[in-house]
Write an enzyme that holds these catalytic residues in place. Structure first.
Site, PDB file in Angstrom:
ATOM      1  N   HIS A 169     -28.170 -46.684  11.332  1.00  0.00           N
ATOM      2  CA  HIS A 169     -29.075 -45.570  11.614  1.00  0.00           C
ATOM      3  C   HIS A 169     -29.636 -45.027  10.304  1.00  0.00           C
ATOM      4  CE1 HIS A 169     -28.459 -45.222  15.907  1.00  0.00           C
ATOM      5  NE2 HIS A 169     -27.151 -45.273  15.732  1.00  0.00           N
ATOM      6  N   CYS A 211     -34.432 -47.387  11.523  1.00  0.00           N
ATOM      7  CA  CYS A 211     -35.628 -46.574  11.683  1.00  0.00           C
ATOM      8  C   CYS A 211     -36.238 -46.268  10.315  1.00  0.00           C
ATOM      9  CB  CYS A 211     -35.275 -45.272  12.405  1.00  0.00           C
ATOM     10  SG  CYS A 211     -34.635 -45.511  14.079  1.00  0.00           S
TER      11      CYS A 211
END
Length: 329
Positions: A169, A211
């Site tokens: 993440h 991301c």
């Protein structure tokens, strides 16, 4: 400290004797032309070995796909020839042994569950709470404790090509480790610069699936680094294949489509990085992968995928016998 000094002095004397013997033996065995040929071979700047550093930075069962991403890449580089001795595998969690896993001791990247990525032939070098920002940077730069075992050391040199794959993440200029700390783009950039100054690599291929992944290589400034990311600034990197039996997604889209291309390759493949990048399709990946080439000295069209993902050595055949013993008088 006195013991260390004596040991260092002894080692230094031993190496000096060995070098003198090699020098004398080389001159007695090889002719001048043969000596020059051997010297030219070792002076060649072409890379001689490939390494892979594969890092899953996420914990917890719901991040199963990040572990599957990393293990899928691990399976690919092993299939294409990189041995475990030249792979550093870092897994921040062990989904295979999680009590929620309805398929104990197994990890899959597809709901069909045709390939067990964990299997019985896996070597995890850093696991669980060993996977930290500090341990990652120390491993890259070689600043590890003297008692660190060989499997936790990146034993590269100036002729090493290194694949660095990271998943987890992240956001703009950062990637989370263990859901408790972060590494930022400056940290990795400075680590790579230390590696260059210490002659720990020839070329690096940095691949990251998270991301806003493309921001993670925006601060790189060291030579001979090619970077590929899964998503632009402001974009998410999306998951793929939800497994209703396990209750989680089992892989990310960007990694899946990379691996799908790699399944068509073997050790002797002449496919290039340009061929791989040409397969990136926004409508399938659902994000915009990025490629940074300004620090890299070669064109993508002339860079074979096996230069980073495989381990096939060039062999030069000669017609003349090579002397291995002392010449007769």
């Amino acid at each position: 400290m006195l013991l260390h000094s004596r040991e260092a002095a002894g080692i230094g004397r031993f190496l000096t004797v060995v070098l003198c013997i090699v020098f004398a033996f080389g001159h007695s065995v090889f002719s001048k032309g043969e000596t020059e040929k051997v010297g030219a071979f070792f002076a060649d700047k072409e890379h001689t070995n490939n390494w892979a550093v594969l890092v899953c930075t996420s914990r917890f069962w719901f991040n199963y796909r990040h572990m599957a991403n990393t293990l899928s890449m691990y399976r690919t580089v092993k299939r294409l020839g990189i041995p475990d001795s030249q792979i550093i595998l870092m897994l921040a969690d062990d989904a295979a042994c999680n009590p929620r896993n309805s398929r104990p001791a197994a990890v899959y990247d597809h709901p069909r569950k045709t390939i067990d990525l964990y299997g019985d032939n896996i070597e995890v070098d850093y696991r669980g709470y060993e996977v930290t920002v500090e341990s990652f940077i120390r491993m890259l730069t070689g600043r590890v404790a003297p008692e660190t075992p060989r499997n936790k050391r990146l034993l590269t040199d100036e002729k090493s090509n290194i694949l660095v794959y990271m998943t987890g993440h992240g956001g703009e200029d950062f990637l989370k480790f263990q859901d408790s700390e972060e590494i930022n783009s400056y940290d990795i950039a400075d680590a790579f610069q230390q590696m260059w100054e210490k002659q720990r690599y020839r070329e690096i291929l940095f691949v990251i699936d998270t991301c806003q992944a493309n921001t993670m290589f925006s601060k790189f400034y060291s030579p001979n680094i090619l970077s590929i990311g899964s998503s632009e600034k402001g974009e998410n990197s999306l998951s793929y294949f939800h497994d209703y039996d396990l209750g989680v997604s089992v892989i990310d889209r960007f990694t899946y489509y990379n691996l799908k291309f790699f399944e068509t390759l073997d050790m002797s493949s002449k496919q290039t990085l340009a061929d791989l990048v040409a397969t990136y399709n926004h409508s399938l990946i659902r994000s915009h992968p990025g490629v940074r080439t300004d620090l890299f000295s070669r064109s993508l069209e002339k860079t074979y995928l096996t230069d980073f993902f495989g381990s096939v050595q060039n062999i030069e055949l000669t017609r003349e016998p090579f002397p291995i013993g002392r010449k007769s008088e």
